[in-house]
Design an enzyme around this catalytic site. Structure first.
Site, PDB file in Angstrom:
ATOM      1  N   LEU A 169      39.877  68.053  47.297  1.00 36.62           N
ATOM      2  CA  LEU A 169      39.157  66.954  46.633  1.00 36.62           C
ATOM      3  C   LEU A 169      38.351  67.454  45.441  1.00 36.62           C
ATOM      4  CD1 LEU A 169      35.871  67.095  47.415  1.00 36.62           C
ATOM      5  CD2 LEU A 169      36.736  66.284  49.596  1.00 36.62           C
TER       6      LEU A 169
ATOM      7  N   CYS B 149      33.154  75.455  42.259  1.00 32.00           N
ATOM      8  CA  CYS B 149      34.481  75.890  42.744  1.00 32.00           C
ATOM      9  C   CYS B 149      35.202  76.844  41.796  1.00 32.00           C
ATOM     10  CB  CYS B 149      35.355  74.668  43.012  1.00 32.00           C
ATOM     11  SG  CYS B 149      34.615  73.575  44.221  1.00 32.00           S
TER      12      CYS B 149
HETATM   13  C1  UGA Z   1      38.008  71.534  41.743  1.00 35.64           C
HETATM   14  C2  UGA Z   1      39.488  71.145  41.940  1.00 35.64           C
HETATM   15  O1  UGA Z   1      39.894  70.248  40.909  1.00 35.64           O
HETATM   16  C3  UGA Z   1      39.690  70.471  43.302  1.00 35.64           C
HETATM   17  O2  UGA Z   1      41.072  70.206  43.521  1.00 35.64           O
HETATM   18  C4  UGA Z   1      39.167  71.407  44.400  1.00 35.64           C
HETATM   19  O3  UGA Z   1      39.289  70.823  45.694  1.00 35.64           O
HETATM   20  C5  UGA Z   1      37.701  71.721  44.132  1.00 35.64           C
HETATM   21  O4  UGA Z   1      37.579  72.352  42.834  1.00 35.64           O
HETATM   22  C6  UGA Z   1      37.208  72.656  45.219  1.00 35.64           C
HETATM   23  O5  UGA Z   1      37.707  73.781  45.308  1.00 35.64           O
HETATM   24  O6  UGA Z   1      36.410  72.226  46.083  1.00 35.64           O
HETATM   25  P1  UGA Z   1      35.775  70.191  41.085  1.00 35.64           P
HETATM   26  O7  UGA Z   1      35.185  71.550  40.856  1.00 35.64           O
HETATM   27  O8  UGA Z   1      35.056  69.214  41.935  1.00 35.64           O
HETATM   28  O9  UGA Z   1      37.256  70.323  41.728  1.00 35.64           O
HETATM   29  O10 UGA Z   1      35.972  69.484  39.647  1.00 35.64           O
HETATM   30  P2  UGA Z   1      37.136  69.415  38.558  1.00 35.64           P
HETATM   31  O11 UGA Z   1      37.438  67.999  38.301  1.00 35.64           O
HETATM   32  O12 UGA Z   1      38.263  70.286  38.904  1.00 35.64           O
HETATM   33  O13 UGA Z   1      36.378  70.006  37.266  1.00 35.64           O
HETATM   34  C7  UGA Z   1      35.965  71.375  37.208  1.00 35.64           C
HETATM   35  C8  UGA Z   1      35.411  71.702  35.838  1.00 35.64           C
HETATM   36  O14 UGA Z   1      36.456  71.723  34.865  1.00 35.64           O
HETATM   37  C9  UGA Z   1      34.372  70.711  35.321  1.00 35.64           C
HETATM   38  O15 UGA Z   1      33.334  71.408  34.671  1.00 35.64           O
HETATM   39  C10 UGA Z   1      35.167  69.868  34.332  1.00 35.64           C
HETATM   40  O16 UGA Z   1      34.373  69.268  33.357  1.00 35.64           O
HETATM   41  C11 UGA Z   1      36.101  70.913  33.748  1.00 35.64           C
HETATM   42  N1  UGA Z   1      37.347  70.372  33.164  1.00 35.64           N
HETATM   43  C12 UGA Z   1      38.229  69.692  33.943  1.00 35.64           C
HETATM   44  C13 UGA Z   1      37.624  70.595  31.825  1.00 35.64           C
HETATM   45  O17 UGA Z   1      36.840  71.234  31.091  1.00 35.64           O
HETATM   46  N2  UGA Z   1      38.795  70.104  31.300  1.00 35.64           N
HETATM   47  C14 UGA Z   1      39.699  69.434  32.060  1.00 35.64           C
HETATM   48  O18 UGA Z   1      40.764  69.029  31.520  1.00 35.64           O
HETATM   49  C15 UGA Z   1      39.405  69.208  33.411  1.00 35.64           C
END
Ligand code: UGA
Length: 429
Positions: free
Chosen positions: A153, A260
């Protein structure tokens, strides 16, 4: 089914609520008595869209309850999930002491067959250690199975992701727990993949590292775009139409953060090192990420020249949209680095102000996003909240001493911003 979840953090609480929502009877255990009290009284300690109502409804329906007693949770359920934190150690490895403690507690309380399921993100081979620990500390010598069931998630979309998973991974050492695990997940109608435990544990670290790599890849492309006059969003759109690549997680930014990706990357590099593999690719993913923040700060200082005694408005404090989580937030790092340069800050976040108060000192917290720009020399977008796209730009332009906006999330259209009279600097465009 009767299920117990040990640990009521983001993963444990959302998992417990969603399991109850589909009809299971769930006991959530946490050793933090204050947190359990809040939950028992109908409050929730985190912001996650849809979660509060779901918890409330399932508590009222008698399907979801909270306790501080691991023994009670172990006694009443056959399937026990571990969802406790696995924080990073100073050297990048993972602190498994919470997992080990919970394994001992479960072992001490077990008097009949149990399925102990690890949901926390752990290094490969943790399942073996959990099994060994339970065997050692279970005086009753009852049968048990250890299962790895990583969670995928995303914060901010946790309920949605849990209710509609892309896949459910079940790592086992024998076939015995498979039927029960399939029964737990049957109501979710998701594809289920059954593997050995080591593979299941690796799927989690390999997936998160790949997603982080995807972001660093597009961030590296953004640098080339800036140098050549190309537009990183156009490039991402064109790349993303190839089904083998996909458009998701190709949004260039001032870098990824959260509890994460940064942690899991370090852990995975460490795990690989321990088995004799140098994962240079992932080290580069980390470096691209930290350079992305350096480049963004340089853009700000190149434009404002002297930063000392300037006032900057920052939109966004959470590490991403839809959450109040500020752990390892690029927005917080940005604020702290600007403060080191002598910048005064006016900051806003739709949900994370309370949590940010604990990590940011000497800043002005502004509740209204449209009031942030008042008296500022520049405005910065640091988090991709959807509502920032509705910012009153005309008011911001007039409020700023000079209309300068740095967009670390590419929320606005450069041509439109220029037309409105802004000096507008974003990522890779
Ligand atoms: C991430 C994974 O997406 C989940 O599948 C996983 O379960 C989770 O880690 C975990 O291990 O518990 P999360 O850290 O909640 O989820 O958030 P994300 O949506 O993945 O975003 C992570 C970071 O990447 C954020 O800072 C976001 O702003 C950044 N991001 C995301 C970008 O800079 N560009 C993107 O295209 C997507």
């Amino acid at each position: 089914m009767r299920l117990t979840i040990i640990g009521t953090g983001y993963v444990g609480l959302v998992t417990g609520a969603c399991f109850a929502e589909v009809g299971h009877r769930v006991i959530c255990v946490d050793n933090d008595a204050a947190k359990v009290k809040v939950l028992q009284e109908g409050g929730i300690p985190i912001y996650e869209p849809g979660l509060e109502e779901m918890v409330k409804q399932n508590v009222e329906a008698g399907r979801l309850s909270f306790t501080t007693s691991t023994a009670e949770g172990v006694e009443k359920s056959e399937v026990i999930f571990i969802a406790v934190p696995t924080p990073p150690l100073a050297d990048g490895a993972v602190d498994l002491s919470f997992i080990e403690k919970v394994a001992r507690d479960i072992a001490s309380a077990m008097t009949s067959y149990k399925i102990v399921v690890d949901k926390s993100t752990v290094p490969v081979k943790t399942g073996d250690n959990v099994a060994e620990t339970i065997k050692r500390y279970n005086k009753a010598h009852v049968d048990f199975d250890v299962v790895s069931n990583p969670e995928f998630l995303r914060e901010g979309f946790a309920v949605e992701d849990l209710m509609h998973p892309d896949r459910v991974v079940i790592g086992v050492r024998s076939q015995r727990p498979v039927a029960a695990m399939k029964e737990v997940y049957a109501p979710f109608n998701a594809p289920i993949i059954v593997t050995d435990i080591n593979s299941a544990e690796l799927i989690k670290h390999a997936s998160n590292s790949f997603l982080a790599l995807k972001i660093s890849y597009i961030n590296a492309i953004s640098v080339v775009c800036e140098a050549t006059g190309a537009n990183v969003q156009e490039v991402a759109n064109g790349m993303g139409m190839d089904e083998r690549i996909g458009r998701r997680f190709l949004d260039a930014s001032l870098g990824f953060g959260g509890s994460c990706f940064p942690k899991d990357l370090s852990a995975f590099i460490k795990i690989a090192e321990q088995v004799g593999c140098q994962f240079g690719l992932l080290k580069e993913v980390q470096q691209i990420n930290s350079r992305q923040m350096d480049r963004f700060l340089k853009k700000i200082s190149d434009t404002l020249w002297v930063l000392k005694d300037k006032t900057i408005g920052v939109l966004g404090l959470a590490f991403k949209q839809n959450t109040d989580d500020v752990r390892m937030s690029p927005a917080i790092e940005l604020c702290q680095r600007l403060q080191k340069e002598g910048v005064r800050l006016r900051v806003h976040d739709p949900k994370a102000i309370e949590k940010a108060r604990a990590v940011l000192q000497d800043v002005t917290f502004v509740e209204d996003m449209d009031a942030v720009a008042e008296g500022c020399d520049a405005l910065v977008v640091a988090t991709e909240w959807e509502q920032f796209k509705k910012l009153d730009l005309e008011r911001a332009r007039k409020a700023l001493t000079h209309p300068i906006l740095f967009d670390g999330r590419n929320l606005f259209d450069p041509a439109e911003m220029e037309r409105m009279g802004f000096i507008y600097k974003s990522i890779g465009r």
